[in-house]
Design an enzyme around this catalytic site. Structure first.
Site, PDB file in Angstrom:
ATOM      1  N   THR A 188      47.777  41.591  42.520  1.00  0.00           N
ATOM      2  CA  THR A 188      48.084  43.005  42.764  1.00  0.00           C
ATOM      3  C   THR A 188      46.861  43.781  43.234  1.00  0.00           C
ATOM      4  OG1 THR A 188      49.840  42.968  41.094  1.00  0.00           O
ATOM      5  CG2 THR A 188      48.959  45.118  41.710  1.00  0.00           C
ATOM      6  N   VAL A 189      45.752  43.691  42.505  1.00  0.00           N
ATOM      7  CA  VAL A 189      44.571  44.490  42.837  1.00  0.00           C
ATOM      8  C   VAL A 189      43.818  43.909  44.032  1.00  0.00           C
ATOM      9  CG1 VAL A 189      42.411  45.446  41.993  1.00  0.00           C
ATOM     10  CG2 VAL A 189      44.370  45.265  40.461  1.00  0.00           C
TER      11      VAL A 189
ATOM     12  N   LYS B 211      38.864  44.598  33.077  1.00  0.00           N
ATOM     13  CA  LYS B 211      38.321  45.241  31.868  1.00  0.00           C
ATOM     14  C   LYS B 211      38.024  44.247  30.749  1.00  0.00           C
ATOM     15  CE  LYS B 211      43.054  45.616  31.539  1.00  0.00           C
ATOM     16  NZ  LYS B 211      44.000  45.753  32.670  1.00  0.00           N
TER      17      LYS B 211
ATOM     18  N   LYS C 106      38.840  48.905  27.103  1.00  0.00           N
ATOM     19  CA  LYS C 106      38.425  50.053  27.912  1.00  0.00           C
ATOM     20  C   LYS C 106      37.528  51.000  27.117  1.00  0.00           C
ATOM     21  CE  LYS C 106      42.543  49.663  30.787  1.00  0.00           C
ATOM     22  NZ  LYS C 106      43.868  50.207  31.150  1.00  0.00           N
TER      23      LYS C 106
END
Length: 322
Positions: free
Chosen positions: A13-14, A106, A206
């Protein structure tokens, strides 16, 4: 026009969204603004259908990461594989070889924060991870650069879109936790196994990154007190409403004197607080600095193009300094 060569590890996706922005969607705009031509020279990907779908030359594909970390025709490495140890090993090797690294990962950043920053410092390469916390929200760059003259006293936020979507549907639609989770999975906001999201693991990763940047103190994710939303009931939601507020999964770190406290847990947020208005899959990061006061960064915390936008921003920042 200056040319900068990039390699992408993983066209999920990214990775796919990053390529789409850099090489198609905003290619001309980026070239006009920066005077830089970005060339994709290597892709770590076994699934050739992903290259075909994006129109990438199959000759760019490699399956051995050493062909990227040791390559002379790679300036910037984009790691978007997911996972922790394997991608961290690749990033460390790339950094030690003088290649700057950008990642939205992350979990790998949080678990290896000191190690990867040490590798970057040793070689003089850059390690950037804007997309790792808030997707498309440029909060980390603001904290590290525009707000660098502040002593932070608090950072808190809604940093997981899945849990925020579920709690929004429970609060606004009256859905049960199970109904909201099922709908989130149907819409792609939640994984088939939602444990990392609903039990606060993702948010703890995060928060570890945010704490390192705001307070110069690294807290491993596993040391952060964590409680997920699977135990939140409609009674909790209704009680919060009766008191003029909402339940949100809040990642929070506060510095009082020399004492730093931190947690991820469902938290009552009064309706007049800016975080109370953050609904559905949106994220927000709220910081307090001794000079600037209170600020909130708000936007889409996931998705191919929002997250890819943050990755591209890091790539451009590195390229401008080369």
């Amino acid at each position: 026009m200056k040319n900068v060569n990039i390699a992408i590890l993983g066209l999920g996706t990214v990775g796919g969204g990053t390529y789409e922005i850099l090489s198609k969607l905003n290619k001309k705009l980026i070239e006009t603004r920066t005077g830089i031509n970005f060339t994709l020279t290597k892709v770590l990907e076994r699934d050739m259908s992903k290259l075909e779908a994006l129109g990438i030359d199959p000759s760019c594909a490699v399956t051995d990461p050493d062909l990227i970390t040791n390559a002379d025709d790679v300036d910037i490495v984009v790691e978007s594989l997911g996972g922790i140890d394997f991608p961290a090993d690749i990033m460390e090797k790339a950094l030690l070889n003088g290649k700057s690294v950008v990642t939205p990962n992350k979990a790998a950043v949080a678990a290896n924060f000191e190690r990867l920053n040490k590798a970057a410092k040793a070689s003089g390469a850059q390690f950037r991870f804007e997309a790792s916390v808030g997707g498309g929200i440029p909060a980390l760059t603001a904290i590290k650069e525009a707000l660098a003259g502040n002593r932070f006293t608090e950072v808190m936020g809604i940093v997981n879109g899945t849990t925020n979507y579920i709690l929004t549907k429970m609060g606004e639609e009256g859905w049960s936790y199970e109904e909201a989770l099922k709908d989130a999975q149907k819409k792609g906001f939640a994984e088939a196994d939602p444990t990392a999201d609903v039990e606060g693991i993702d948010a703890a990763n995060k928060l570890s990154i945010l704490t390192s940047l705001c307070f110069d103190e690294y807290i491993p994710p596993e040391e952060i007190t964590r409680e997920g939303i699977s135990g939140v009931t409609m009674s909790d939601i209704e009680e919060a409403r009766s008191k003029g507020g909402k339940i949100k999964l809040i990642a929070s770190a506060k510095k009082r004197g020399a004492i730093l406290s931190y947690s991820v847990k469902p938290t009552f947020i009064p309706n007049d607080h800016p975080l109370a208005g953050v609904s559905n899959e949106f994220n927000a990061i709220y910081v307090t600095g001794n000079a600037v006061g209170e600020l909130m960064f708000y936007g889409k915390g996931a998705g191919a193009l929002p997250t890819g936008s943050a990755v591209v921003g890091d790539i451009i920042a590195i390229a401008n300094s080369l």
